[in-house]
Design an enzyme around this catalytic site. Sequence first.
Site, mmCIF file in Angstrom:
data_model
loop_
_atom_site.group_PDB
_atom_site.id
_atom_site.type_symbol
_atom_site.label_atom_id
_atom_site.label_comp_id
_atom_site.label_asym_id
_atom_site.label_seq_id
_atom_site.Cartn_x
_atom_site.Cartn_y
_atom_site.Cartn_z
ATOM 1 N N LYS A 48 8.103 -10.573 -2.662
ATOM 2 C CA LYS A 48 8.649 -10.339 -4.009
ATOM 3 C C LYS A 48 8.663 -8.826 -4.228
ATOM 4 O O LYS A 48 7.632 -8.226 -4.486
ATOM 5 C CB LYS A 48 7.729 -11.023 -5.042
ATOM 6 C CG LYS A 48 8.416 -11.488 -6.319
ATOM 7 C CD LYS A 48 9.046 -10.402 -7.168
ATOM 8 C CE LYS A 48 8.106 -9.736 -8.130
ATOM 9 N NZ LYS A 48 8.758 -8.592 -8.815
ATOM 10 N N GLU A 123 -3.950 -3.704 -3.196
ATOM 11 C CA GLU A 123 -3.798 -2.244 -3.039
ATOM 12 C C GLU A 123 -3.364 -1.709 -4.392
ATOM 13 O O GLU A 123 -2.229 -1.937 -4.814
ATOM 14 C CB GLU A 123 -2.718 -1.934 -1.984
ATOM 15 C CG GLU A 123 -3.098 -2.301 -0.577
ATOM 16 C CD GLU A 123 -4.208 -1.446 -0.017
ATOM 17 O OE1 GLU A 123 -4.459 -0.340 -0.550
ATOM 18 O OE2 GLU A 123 -4.852 -1.889 0.940
ATOM 19 N N CYS A 157 0.383 6.337 -4.950
ATOM 20 C CA CYS A 157 -0.903 5.768 -5.372
ATOM 21 C C CYS A 157 -2.070 6.699 -5.083
ATOM 22 O O CYS A 157 -3.025 6.749 -5.849
ATOM 23 C CB CYS A 157 -1.120 4.416 -4.697
ATOM 24 S SG CYS A 157 -0.884 4.494 -2.921
ATOM 25 N N GLU A 254 -4.430 6.899 -14.536
ATOM 26 C CA GLU A 254 -3.363 7.184 -13.573
ATOM 27 C C GLU A 254 -2.066 7.465 -14.330
ATOM 28 O O GLU A 254 -1.566 6.598 -15.047
ATOM 29 C CB GLU A 254 -3.182 5.974 -12.651
ATOM 30 C CG GLU A 254 -2.167 6.222 -11.564
ATOM 31 C CD GLU A 254 -1.953 4.998 -10.669
ATOM 32 O OE1 GLU A 254 -1.802 3.888 -11.209
ATOM 33 O OE2 GLU A 254 -1.921 5.169 -9.443
#
Length: 350
Positions: A48, A123, A157, A254
């Site tokens: 996906k 992750e 990331c 973040e």
Amino acid sequence: MPDAQFHGYTRREAVGVVGAIVAWNFPLLLACWKLGPALASGCTVVLKPADETPLTALMLGKLALEAGYPPGVLNVVTGTGIEAGSALSHHPDVDKLTFTGSTEVGKLIGKAAMDTMTRVTLELGGKSPTIVLEDADIPTAAAGAANAIFFNQGQVCCAGSRLYVHKKHFDNVVADISSIAEEMTIGAGLNPNTQMGPLISAKQQQRVCNYIDQGRQNGATITTGGGAVDGPGFFVKPTVMVDVDQNSAVVQEEIFGPVLVAMPFDDIEEAVRIANDSQYGLGASIWSNNLSQVHRMIPRIKSGSVWVNCHTALDPALPFGGYKQSGLGREMGSDVIEHYTEVKSVLMSI
Ligand code: NAD
């Protein structure tokens, strides 16, 4: 145990059907990190892709068929996270979920997986520190720190989004990174001269600009950048903020854009403490010419990767993944095979 002779061994077996859900920031790469080990282990995959970036996954599925994959081995399902992603993560026929995306959604996927003991790898996000020690080569460290945050517009990331510099060099490093930022060519992603392209969406541009405004309102000094580029496109100027508080949102959360927060430190103890003062633990880089010092620091840094005199350097032979809220499990390296297989013990009386 009966009194007999035994032959014992273990075998690894494919875990089964893998549901792979990925983010938009490196759509093809993130999918391949999952597909390679899953298919090599004998699993089938339902992939996906992110809502924003379905095309590379669809093309990959088409190429797999052309290359002779049996139909049904690699399946691509597009759609939103709430509809397609959630349906996949709750599906009873999925044996293993592997997810790359935000910590927020990762927690939902982890909870769904636990309901049925579906195997899961996560992750997730990061707020990775770049740490410049007193003895570092300063121009190299400054260029490396700039690349660590501005590569892919900071939509990475493990971007080096928190910069900690020994107080002796703080002003020089910040000045160097600010001039690198000012000289960057901002433009269309397909233009080969572009050094910084647009962000993925208007929503992401707004989110990043909101963080910059929040930092400014809380007393941060912006040494360069400071908001969106005027005109069409989702561009944000490469931005550096100083005079920030370690506990503030711009240091702890973040941002996922080209925004660097920078703070000085006095000594190694303080550098280690503030580097680890985060809910995340994906990556960290240490810039130094004193390798003894660096070796002593590495075990104290709570992150899945530590880079020395480089940042976001990835090698498929080395596992990649997060400590703390940056994730569960690892991708790449030989460890990854364990995540796509079950181990079966066999004991045979002979
Ligand atoms: P996101 O979590 O919003 O979306 C990721 C994927 O999850 C998308 O495919 C989305 O459609 C799907 N999704 C959303 N809601 C869902 C739900 N309720 N159930 C199931 N699936 C759902 O993340 P994003 O904004 O696409 O990507 C940015 C994030 O990804 C950042 O936090 C970044 O750090 C992280 N990321 C991590 C790594 C890593 O290797 N650790 C790599 C790249 C990106």
